[in-house]
Each structure stands twice: as structure tokens, then as C-alpha cells.
Scaffold this active site. Sequence first.
Site, PDB file in Angstrom:
ATOM      1  N   ALA A   9       9.492  85.167   9.709  1.00 14.65           N
ATOM      2  CA  ALA A   9      10.592  84.556  10.451  1.00 14.65           C
ATOM      3  C   ALA A   9      11.941  84.893   9.804  1.00 14.65           C
ATOM      4  CB  ALA A   9      10.401  83.045  10.511  1.00 14.65           C
ATOM      5  N   PRO A  10      12.980  85.034  10.636  1.00 16.51           N
ATOM      6  CA  PRO A  10      13.029  84.800  12.086  1.00 16.51           C
ATOM      7  C   PRO A  10      12.590  85.974  12.946  1.00 16.51           C
ATOM      8  CG  PRO A  10      15.222  85.279  11.279  1.00 16.51           C
ATOM      9  CD  PRO A  10      14.330  85.254  10.065  1.00 16.51           C
ATOM     10  N   GLY A  11      12.281  87.126  12.310  1.00 18.24           N
ATOM     11  CA  GLY A  11      11.688  88.201  13.083  1.00 18.24           C
ATOM     12  C   GLY A  11      12.457  89.493  13.154  1.00 18.24           C
ATOM     13  N   LYS A  35      12.726  91.957  11.003  1.00 17.33           N
ATOM     14  CA  LYS A  35      11.910  93.081  10.539  1.00 17.33           C
ATOM     15  C   LYS A  35      10.582  93.150  11.282  1.00 17.33           C
ATOM     16  CE  LYS A  35      14.180  92.882   6.054  1.00 17.33           C
ATOM     17  NZ  LYS A  35      15.043  91.752   6.448  1.00 17.33           N
ATOM     18  N   CYS A  89      17.001  90.197  -0.181  1.00 12.40           N
ATOM     19  CA  CYS A  89      18.453  90.256   0.052  1.00 12.40           C
ATOM     20  C   CYS A  89      19.149  89.692  -1.181  1.00 12.40           C
ATOM     21  CB  CYS A  89      18.842  89.502   1.326  1.00 12.40           C
ATOM     22  SG  CYS A  89      18.278  87.797   1.390  1.00 12.40           S
ATOM     23  N   ASP A 138       9.076  90.919   2.520  1.00 11.57           N
ATOM     24  CA  ASP A 138      10.514  90.651   2.438  1.00 11.57           C
ATOM     25  C   ASP A 138      10.615  89.230   1.906  1.00 11.57           C
ATOM     26  OD1 ASP A 138      13.279  91.386   2.919  1.00 11.57           O
ATOM     27  OD2 ASP A 138      13.234  89.919   4.538  1.00 11.57           O
ATOM     28  N   ASP A 185       0.289  79.071   5.347  1.00  8.15           N
ATOM     29  CA  ASP A 185       0.641  79.633   4.051  1.00  8.15           C
ATOM     30  C   ASP A 185      -0.119  80.946   3.894  1.00  8.15           C
ATOM     31  OD1 ASP A 185       0.769  80.226   1.237  1.00  8.15           O
ATOM     32  OD2 ASP A 185       1.326  78.133   0.888  1.00  8.15           O
TER      33      ASP A 185
END
Length: 338
Positions: free
Chosen positions: A147-149, A151, A266, A213, A196
Site C-alpha cells: 500500500a498504497p500501490g 509500485k 525513501c 519497499d 502480516d
Amino acid sequence: MMSINDYIKKYSHLFEVSPTYKARELSVKYGFLDYMIERYMNMFYDDELEDFLYHCSVPIRKSIRCNDLLINCNDLVNRLEDKGFKLEKVSWLPHGYRVINSPKSPSLGATIEYLSGYYYIQGVASMVPPYVLSPTEKDIVLDMAAAPGSKTTQLSQLMRNKGVILAVEKSRERARKLFSNLNRMGATNVIILRSDVKVLSKTSLRFTKILLDAPCSGEGLIPIDPSRRTKTTLQDLKNFSVLQLELITIASELLEDRGILVYSTCSIAPEEDEFIVNYALEYLGLESIPITGYPAEKGIEEFRGIKFNSGVKNCIRFYPHKNGTEGFFVCMMRKHDN
């Protein structure tokens, strides 16, 4: 294999920072926590340090990823320019465009083209990890923190909606956002698992390619979100590192032999980047693979007295003062045959 707890203990001084007078001075001047500045002094040369700190206050141009599952990119550019937008193609990204000018109305997130899924508003550096993973229709892909999507939908686009992507998201609210973006972007080869990711370790599932990510401090997003200058404590940073070590360990377990893992954040923090990759290279049986074709810096091989595995030089880093992008870290690794 060294346990995560022992690894953290071995390098505990990474999370013990005593800011110098210079660091405290610069922290007041630029509005950062002083421990952050002290770490940056170990990452940048003196003449580069203030250049970096200054550019953390320079707004980054918005950018979009054209979704050629649903529209020809030239047609999208023409349609948006007819609305008053001016776009500039990012030469090293197949579907990436910087937004040079925008009309007062509609906003970038309110056009009919956006609502139709023809593009995703996405940072330039954020588009790099899926391209590096380079999934095909033959792959079984795991997106570990989906999420949020941004990638996830990009992976689906690169796979032309073929093959399979398992997108994992623990939060119900974030899973809803993921589902919404998958629908909007026309991504039909994705299965959402609201759980999870640790539960996958109890299954026999294995993946040819994995994108991790990782949840992180977002220390690379300071030009976009100034609150991150003072948001993350040293203990927070340590907590993120532990979580990332846990996730990359799970990733190595779920990866097929000779499979490919792309780890990204990031964040520009070595504690969340090279420190994590170093563990994967030293203790998890992974090897790094060089990444080419991007105007990025090499991974940091030494930080605060720690010499990382030489393989971290194959990782890449993006910085606002060098690339005009958000700060970002990407590393590609392969699993050895057992």
C-alpha cells in the site's frame, strides 16, 4: 547466522550519536535535529553538506507515471497539455514525466485522466525499484509492503497484467487504498493479502522476484514533508532498522534460489539502507547485483567507522541536491543456490 539482536548489539554505536558544536549550529540554521546533522557530516564532504541541507528546502517538481496499460503515453501528454499542463519526459524512465507547469484547475489529482487510471502521481526516484526488479509475465512476484500501490500498479504494468503479484498489506485502511488504486489503474494480476507478511514464512510459497519497499523513517522525503526534519528520534531510527532486518530476513526465506530481491527505502539513512543490505550480504546468502542506467550515486561503503560488505557499492542513492528528486535508496540482490 548472526541473529538480528546480536547484529544490532554489535553495531550499537550507530544509534548513539553525540552531536558536535558544528552539528548543533547547522541544526539551528536549517531546522533539523542535531543528531541528524552529525550523521550527515559523516555522509557528505563539507562543501556538499550545506548544499544538501539547502536543497532540502527546495520544492521538488511533481511527477507522474503514465499507465500504458490503459493509454498511449503520447496521447496522455497531449490530453494533459490541452488542459494546461506542461510535461517533460524523464529520459531515464520509460513512463516518467516531470510536471513543469500546472493550471489552477483542474489539479493533478482531479483530472478525468487521473480518475480513469491513465497516470499515477509518483516521485521520480520512487519509480526506479520496479524497473530494477524488471518482472515479466513468467514471474511470481511478492510485493511485501504494497500500500498504497504506486509500485504494485507499476509492477502490474511492466508485467502487462500477466503472471502473478501477491501484494501484502497489514492495515485494513491501507489495504482499501491499495484496492482502490489497483482498480483505478486496471491492475488485474494482483492478489491482495491483508495480513502480516510473516505468515508467509509458515507456507511453502516461494517467489521468483520480491520487492521490499520497506517501511522507513522517510528521511529522503524532507523536501516534500518538512516535518521529517524533527520527526524521527534515534530510538525510532533503531526501531525501523530492526523491522527492516526482520523483513529482509523473511524476504530471503521466501525467495527462490537464483531469485531476485529489490530492497528500497525513501530514506537516505545508512542505518536503514547499507546497514540492512550488509546483513543480507554477510548473513543471509544474498549477493548484490550492479544497477546501471540511472544518474545516481553508489552505495556508501563506510559509515561512522563501520566498513560494510563491498557489495553495497552496487546499490544506488538519489539525493535532492544531485538529482532533483526525493532521497531514495535501491539495491538489487540475488539468492545463491542452496
